[in-house]
Design a protein around this motif. Structure first.
Motif, PDB file in Angstrom:
ATOM      1  N   VAL B 267      71.812  41.062  14.744  1.00  0.00           N
ATOM      2  CA  VAL B 267      70.513  41.676  14.444  1.00  0.00           C
ATOM      3  C   VAL B 267      70.605  42.223  13.037  1.00  0.00           C
ATOM      4  CG1 VAL B 267      68.831  43.423  15.067  1.00  0.00           C
ATOM      5  CG2 VAL B 267      70.212  42.320  16.849  1.00  0.00           C
ATOM      6  N   PHE B 268      69.841  41.659  12.139  1.00  0.00           N
ATOM      7  CA  PHE B 268      69.932  42.105  10.755  1.00  0.00           C
ATOM      8  C   PHE B 268      69.005  43.273  10.511  1.00  0.00           C
ATOM      9  CE2 PHE B 268      71.384  37.688  10.524  1.00  0.00           C
ATOM     10  CZ  PHE B 268      72.645  37.936  10.000  1.00  0.00           C
ATOM     11  N   LEU B 269      69.506  44.224   9.777  1.00  0.00           N
ATOM     12  CA  LEU B 269      68.744  45.448   9.517  1.00  0.00           C
ATOM     13  C   LEU B 269      67.446  45.119   8.790  1.00  0.00           C
ATOM     14  CD1 LEU B 269      68.821  48.494   9.792  1.00  0.00           C
ATOM     15  CD2 LEU B 269      69.975  48.614   7.594  1.00  0.00           C
ATOM     16  N   TYR B 270      67.522  44.183   7.855  1.00  0.00           N
ATOM     17  CA  TYR B 270      66.327  43.799   7.110  1.00  0.00           C
ATOM     18  C   TYR B 270      65.980  42.365   7.456  1.00  0.00           C
ATOM     19  CZ  TYR B 270      67.678  47.894   4.456  1.00  0.00           C
ATOM     20  OH  TYR B 270      68.035  49.141   4.103  1.00  0.00           O
ATOM     21  N   ALA B 271      64.709  42.160   7.660  1.00  0.00           N
ATOM     22  CA  ALA B 271      64.279  40.864   8.151  1.00  0.00           C
ATOM     23  C   ALA B 271      64.520  39.759   7.136  1.00  0.00           C
ATOM     24  CB  ALA B 271      62.795  40.926   8.511  1.00  0.00           C
ATOM     25  N   ASP B 272      64.516  40.094   5.849  1.00  0.00           N
ATOM     26  CA  ASP B 272      64.680  39.034   4.855  1.00  0.00           C
ATOM     27  C   ASP B 272      66.143  38.710   4.582  1.00  0.00           C
ATOM     28  OD1 ASP B 272      65.428  41.292   3.595  1.00  0.00           O
ATOM     29  OD2 ASP B 272      64.038  41.118   1.918  1.00  0.00           O
ATOM     30  N   ASP B 273      67.060  39.299   5.400  1.00  0.00           N
ATOM     31  CA  ASP B 273      68.483  39.003   5.318  1.00  0.00           C
ATOM     32  C   ASP B 273      69.144  39.493   4.038  1.00  0.00           C
ATOM     33  OD1 ASP B 273      68.467  37.926   7.731  1.00  0.00           O
ATOM     34  OD2 ASP B 273      69.113  35.909   7.149  1.00  0.00           O
ATOM     35  N   ARG B 274      68.463  40.268   3.251  1.00  0.00           N
ATOM     36  CA  ARG B 274      69.065  40.737   2.013  1.00  0.00           C
ATOM     37  C   ARG B 274      69.405  42.222   2.109  1.00  0.00           C
ATOM     38  NH1 ARG B 274      65.725  39.186  -3.160  1.00  0.00           N
ATOM     39  NH2 ARG B 274      64.375  40.804  -2.309  1.00  0.00           N
ATOM     40  N   ALA B 275      70.532  42.602   1.538  1.00  0.00           N
ATOM     41  CA  ALA B 275      70.885  44.018   1.511  1.00  0.00           C
ATOM     42  C   ALA B 275      70.099  44.756   0.438  1.00  0.00           C
ATOM     43  CB  ALA B 275      72.378  44.187   1.255  1.00  0.00           C
ATOM     44  N   MET B 276      69.725  44.014  -0.603  1.00  0.00           N
ATOM     45  CA  MET B 276      68.964  44.651  -1.685  1.00  0.00           C
ATOM     46  C   MET B 276      67.518  44.835  -1.258  1.00  0.00           C
ATOM     47  SD  MET B 276      70.241  42.527  -4.947  1.00  0.00           S
ATOM     48  CE  MET B 276      69.433  43.352  -6.281  1.00  0.00           C
ATOM     49  N   ARG B 277      66.902  45.889  -1.739  1.00  0.00           N
ATOM     50  CA  ARG B 277      65.496  46.141  -1.421  1.00  0.00           C
ATOM     51  C   ARG B 277      64.659  45.956  -2.670  1.00  0.00           C
ATOM     52  NH1 ARG B 277      64.163  45.042   2.839  1.00  0.00           N
ATOM     53  NH2 ARG B 277      65.924  43.707   2.436  1.00  0.00           N
ATOM     54  N   ALA B 278      63.528  45.273  -2.485  1.00  0.00           N
ATOM     55  CA  ALA B 278      62.606  45.134  -3.608  1.00  0.00           C
ATOM     56  C   ALA B 278      61.821  46.437  -3.771  1.00  0.00           C
ATOM     57  CB  ALA B 278      61.658  43.986  -3.339  1.00  0.00           C
ATOM     58  N   PRO B 279      61.304  46.716  -4.966  1.00  0.00           N
ATOM     59  CA  PRO B 279      60.473  47.922  -5.113  1.00  0.00           C
ATOM     60  C   PRO B 279      59.242  47.807  -4.224  1.00  0.00           C
ATOM     61  CG  PRO B 279      60.975  46.926  -7.248  1.00  0.00           C
ATOM     62  CD  PRO B 279      61.443  45.977  -6.202  1.00  0.00           C
ATOM     63  N   VAL B 280      58.729  48.940  -3.822  1.00  0.00           N
ATOM     64  CA  VAL B 280      57.520  48.948  -2.992  1.00  0.00           C
ATOM     65  C   VAL B 280      56.391  48.280  -3.761  1.00  0.00           C
ATOM     66  CG1 VAL B 280      55.857  50.447  -1.839  1.00  0.00           C
ATOM     67  CG2 VAL B 280      58.283  51.041  -1.863  1.00  0.00           C
ATOM     68  N   ALA B 281      55.632  47.446  -3.061  1.00  0.00           N
ATOM     69  CA  ALA B 281      54.572  46.692  -3.724  1.00  0.00           C
ATOM     70  C   ALA B 281      53.629  47.635  -4.457  1.00  0.00           C
ATOM     71  CB  ALA B 281      53.795  45.880  -2.683  1.00  0.00           C
ATOM     72  N   GLY B 282      53.259  47.252  -5.679  1.00  0.00           N
ATOM     73  CA  GLY B 282      52.323  48.052  -6.445  1.00  0.00           C
ATOM     74  C   GLY B 282      52.947  49.220  -7.168  1.00  0.00           C
ATOM     75  N   THR B 283      54.274  49.311  -7.179  1.00  0.00           N
ATOM     76  CA  THR B 283      54.916  50.414  -7.897  1.00  0.00           C
ATOM     77  C   THR B 283      55.771  49.863  -9.034  1.00  0.00           C
ATOM     78  OG1 THR B 283      56.847  50.368  -6.485  1.00  0.00           O
ATOM     79  CG2 THR B 283      55.057  51.844  -5.841  1.00  0.00           C
ATOM     80  N   VAL B 284      56.004  50.708  -9.983  1.00  0.00           N
ATOM     81  CA  VAL B 284      56.836  50.365 -11.140  1.00  0.00           C
ATOM     82  C   VAL B 284      57.804  51.515 -11.359  1.00  0.00           C
ATOM     83  CG1 VAL B 284      56.844  49.929 -13.621  1.00  0.00           C
ATOM     84  CG2 VAL B 284      55.006  49.004 -12.215  1.00  0.00           C
ATOM     85  N   ALA B 285      59.042  51.167 -11.648  1.00  0.00           N
ATOM     86  CA  ALA B 285      60.002  52.237 -11.924  1.00  0.00           C
ATOM     87  C   ALA B 285      59.611  52.972 -13.196  1.00  0.00           C
ATOM     88  CB  ALA B 285      61.403  51.656 -12.084  1.00  0.00           C
TER      89      ALA B 285
END
Lengths: 420, 477
Positions: B267-285
């Motif tokens: 069971v993967f913690l994130y559905a997209d199988d990646r450990a890295m997280r993309a920024p929340v949509a519509g946000t900029v660092a």
């Protein structure tokens, strides 16, 4: 065990008595002839610039000896050393010579104030290229007015330190007050720190800035190591000569000479250690702005020989020659050894100063003046004359004052000092 | 003694043997005086014992000066030679069949003896001299001694406290039990006693012998293991000495999502199988908005044409290199026509002045020169004519077929000279043709400074190299 010999000195002669009446004019005469010759032949050979370089070599030589002696006096108090009490007065007198040396610095300082760049290229108007940020940084430091102020400060500080120890010690000769020793011990602490700081900047100003592009943070230590070696050699030689002429009798024992010789042995090697450390870092890093200083001294065939000679005669021969206990306790041998060390210490300063007579600011050969410039008609009489002047100064300061601190509380211990 | 249970009966003989006569003194002065008289009486084999070092006892005993310094000098000089030979062998000798040295050139320094070898030599001299002093002292004093008959005398214990002793050995030629005792009394001894060597127990215990033999064999283990490792190849993975540091409870970039299930039913913690997280949509660092097209991308806002799917560029490696901006084949506009200069089909309208907040100044040009010489000159050359060191080397390799290379373009080329500064900025940022993008290496402000410097360099009148002016129609790779 420690009181088998008297703490009070009873032998009759412990001063120059009236010897200085002869020594002072004799020294001044030698100085006038020697420096006069150097000036005459120097200006004839290469103008005032040639004389300036010869003069700076000898001035640096004498100043480093005086500073070495000042260091010796300070560290004697700092460590509460008893062994060296009987030779301390000689070092005190040499240290006092820093004050008259301030006057002898004028032939170097006055041309700088007047804007001459013959000796120090940084004093030339517009010497600093726009291209070199390194020089821009140094520009604020290498200015004739700052240079002047610094030298005034150095001489005031050194003169004050020297007088502090010499004056209090003389006073103790009269009163026998132990508190004076305690005061000198207390002041030797912070004086040592300030002495170190002034020595660092003075060595930058005096000799390193002859080549304003170059920099070595180890240079002050190099100057210091040579200076202490020279100071110890001068003190030992003076003690030997005074004892031979009967001005000092059995106050200075063979154990004091033994210890002085041990220190000279140590500082011979310390000098070599520092000289090599400075060389190794620059050789290994191989950065052009540092290496050119050594390139002058190793690419020019004449200077290359001179540099190897410095290694052999300043390090290897004295190191092996001062190693054995027997020779350190032999006064005849020490007489030759100290004269040798003073000569080679003079040569060290010649090696530092003179290459910049023939090579320019970036190590480029100056037309007609490159090569090994030693001259028997310029450098030799200049050295003899300056040493004559120095002897006259010593005699003048010594006067008929006691050459051994007669009432120092550690005198008895010093007289009974025995090397195991 | 526990280990003295010797099975064979000892040959009958004396149980002890007198080896010397001990005299006690109450103060150091008496001891020194007694030593002087013992010396003058002609005794050779005698020794003095004191709780503290006594000045002048050496001459009083007639002890000659130690030979230790000569021993130390000899060992020190040996150390000097060994150190120099060792370094020469390690750095310059690589032709031996077994245990060759490493003749590597490092920063152009000589392989043979050089100033770089002196520090090691110095240290080895110091080390060998220190060892020679320490162990030479042992040697000359016949140390270590496991027993001394003096220690069996109760009275002698005060030699570490407040009494002074003198012992004359019976082996001395002048020794005579009665006469020596008489002399001791004359010299002021407060007590006199015989020193006896116990003869009953002189065998080394078997346990020590065995331990010694076993120890010698154990000493052979490290060299044998070293030789074994030297001659074998080990393919096992390295030891993990500190596993906590080698395997940490964290996920690094580009790793898969943590498995919170079992190995059989992951069971993967994130559905997209990646450990890295993309920024929340519509946000900029923070600081990454870069909404000013003029400053960050070099063109007038709103002039970016809709993306055209390139037809042939799909397989072009240049497309790979230049990702961010327009990357069509450089159409090379007609140089002669100022009306069309700066117009590039399929590209936005490039600005031809520097955008705020960048300002033109001498410092900016100086900065641009410095950055240009760091990043650009390796290919484009200091004068911008495309003759940098990398270019020259690559051309030399390409000439022999060892490399593929497209000549770096001269910035004085007529097709480059007419380009607006915005396009030069874009070329630096995103690369063009075979030139790679530099936006990740060079900050925006420095890129403008370089573009400014390129423009300044183009005004100097440097001529492009002959034959470099490519005809406008010729395709450029």
């Amino acid at each position: 065990m420690h009181n088998t010999r008297p703490a009070r000195i009873t032998s009759p002669l412990i001063s120059l008595s009236h010897g200085y009446v002869k020594l002072v004019p004799l020294g001044l005469l030698v100085a006038a002839i020697g420096i006069g010759m150097a000036f005459f032949f120097g200006t004839a050979a290469g103008g005032f610039r040639r004389f300036s370089f010869a003069y700076l070599t000898n001035f640096s030589f004498l100043l480093s000896i005086s500073l070495g002696c000042l260091f010796f006096v300070i560290i004697q108090h700092l460590t509460k050393a008893a062994w060296g009490v009987t030779v301390r007065r000689i070092a005190e007198i040499f240290a006092m010579c820093t004050l008259p040396l301030a006057l002898l610095f004028l032939p170097i300082l006055v041309p700088v104030i007047l804007g001459s760049s013959e000796l120090y290229p940084w004093n030339a108007a517009g010497w600093v290229g726009e291209e070199s940020p390194l020089l821009q940084v140094k520009l604020g430091y290498l200015q004739s007015h700052w240079f002047t102020l610094r030298w005034i400060a150095y001489f005031i500080i050194w003169g004050f330190f020297a007088w502090n120890f010499f004056g209090k010690s003389l006073k103790q000769d009269q009163t026998g007050d132990v508190k004076l020793t305690l005061k000198m011990q207390a002041s030797s602490t912070w004086m040592m720190i300030i002495f170190a700081a002034t020595l660092v900047f003075a060595s930058f100003d005096l000799e390193m800035s002859l080549s304003p592009l170059w920099f070595s943070t180890m240079f002050p230590v190099y100057f210091f190591a040579g200076g202490v070696l020279g100071g110890l050699a001068a003190t030992t030689l003076t003690a030997l000569l005074l004892q031979r002429s009967g001005r000092v009798t059995d106050e200075i024992t063979v154990d004091q000479y033994h210890d002085l010789a041990k220190l000279m042995f140590g500082f011979t090697f310390f000098w070599g250690y520092i000289a090599f450390s400075q060389f190794l870092l620059i050789w290994y890093a191989n950065i052009p702005e540092e290496t050119f200083w050594y390139r002058i001294r190793f690419w020019d065939p004449a200077w290359a020989k001179a540099s190897w000679a410095l290694l052999i005669f300043h390090l290897i021969i004295p190191f092996l020659g001062m190693m054995a206990r027997t020779v350190r306790r032999n006064k005849t041998y020490l007489l030759f050894a100290t004269i040798y060390l003073l000569c080679i210490h003079w040569y060290d300063h010649f090696w530092i100063v003179m290459p910049h007579y023939g090579y320019g600011i970036e190590g480029e050969a100056i037309e007609g003046t490159s090569g090994f410039p030693f001259s028997w008609m310029i450098d030799f009489p200049c050295a003899i004359g300056m040493v004559g002047l120095y002897v006259a100064l010593f005699a003048l300061i010594a006067g008929d004052r006691a050459l051994v601190p007669k009432q120092d509380p550690r005198l008895g211990e010093s007289l009974n000092h025995v090397n195991p | 003694m526990a280990h003295s249970s010797s099975k064979q009966p000892k040959p009958a003989g004396p149980k002890s043997k007198t080896i010397g006569l001990l005299a006690q003194f109450d103060d150091p002065e008496s001891l020194v005086a007694a030593c002087e008289r013992a010396r003058d009486a002609g005794y050779q084999k005698f020794d003095a014992y004191s709780p503290f070092p006594v000045h002048g006892i050496d001459p009083a005993m007639g002890i000659s000066r130690t030979r230790l310094p000569f021993f130390v000098l000899a060992i020190g000089l040996t150390g000097c030679l060994v150190a120099l030979a060792m370094q020469y062998y390690m750095n310059a000798v690589d032709w031996t069949k077994i245990f060759p040295g490493y003749a590597f050139f490092i920063s152009g320094k000589p392989l043979e003896i050089s100033p770089a070898n002196i520090p090691v030599t110095f240290e080895v001299i110091i080390l060998s001299s220190a060892f020679a002093t320490f162990f030479g002292m042992w040697l000359f004093n016949r140390l270590p001694q496991f027993a001394n008959p003096l220690h069996r005398i109760n009275r002698f214990r005060r030699a570490t406290n407040d009494r002074f002793f003198l012992m004359v050995e019976t082996a001395d030629a002048k020794f005579d039990a009665n006469r020596t005792r008489q002399q001791f009394e004359e010299w002021g001894a407060t007590a006199i006693e015989n020193v006896d060597l116990d003869l009953t127990d002189q065998e080394i215990p078997k346990f020590f012998k065995m331990a010694g033999i076993v120890g010698m064999f154990l000493l052979l283990v490290p060299p044998v293991m070293t030789f074994r490792a030297y001659g074998s190849t080990n393919r096992a993975p390295r030891l993990h000495v500190v596993p906590d540091m080698d395997w940490q409870d964290k996920y690094k970039a580009q790793q898969t999502s943590p498995n919170i299930g079992t190995d059989k039913e992951p069971v993967f913690l994130y559905a997209d199988d990646r450990a890295m997280r993309a920024p929340v949509a519509g946000t900029v660092a923070r600081g990454d908005l870069q909404e000013d097209d003029r400053y960050f991308r070099g063109y007038e806002p709103g002039t970016l044409p809709p993306p055209v799917k390139p037809v042939a560029a799909e397989s072009s490696p240049a497309n790979f290199v230049s990702t961010g901006g327009p990357n069509a084949q450089d159409p090379a506009p007609a140089v002669q026509d100022p009306a069309t200069a700066g117009q590039y089909p399929g590209e936005p309208k490039w600005i031809d002045t520097v955008p705020a907040p960048f300002t033109v100044s001498e410092a900016a040009i100086a900065r641009g020169k410095q950055r240009f010489e760091i990043y650009c000159s390796v290919c484009h050359g200091y004068d911008g004519n495309g003759n940098g060191l990398v270019n020259r080397r690559a051309l030399a390799l390409a000439a022999t077929g060892q490399a593929q290379w497209t000549t770096a373009k001269s910035i004085h080329d007529p097709t480059v000279k007419v380009q607006p500064i915005g396009r030069i900025f874009d070329t630096i940022s995103n690369g063009r043709n075979s030139m790679g993008p530099y936006r990740s290496q060079i900050p925006v402000e420095d890129r403008w400074a370089i573009a400014l410097y390129v423009k300044a360099l183009q005004e100097t009148g440097i001529q492009p190299p002959a034959g470099a002016a490519v005809p406008p129609a010729a395709p450029q790779q």
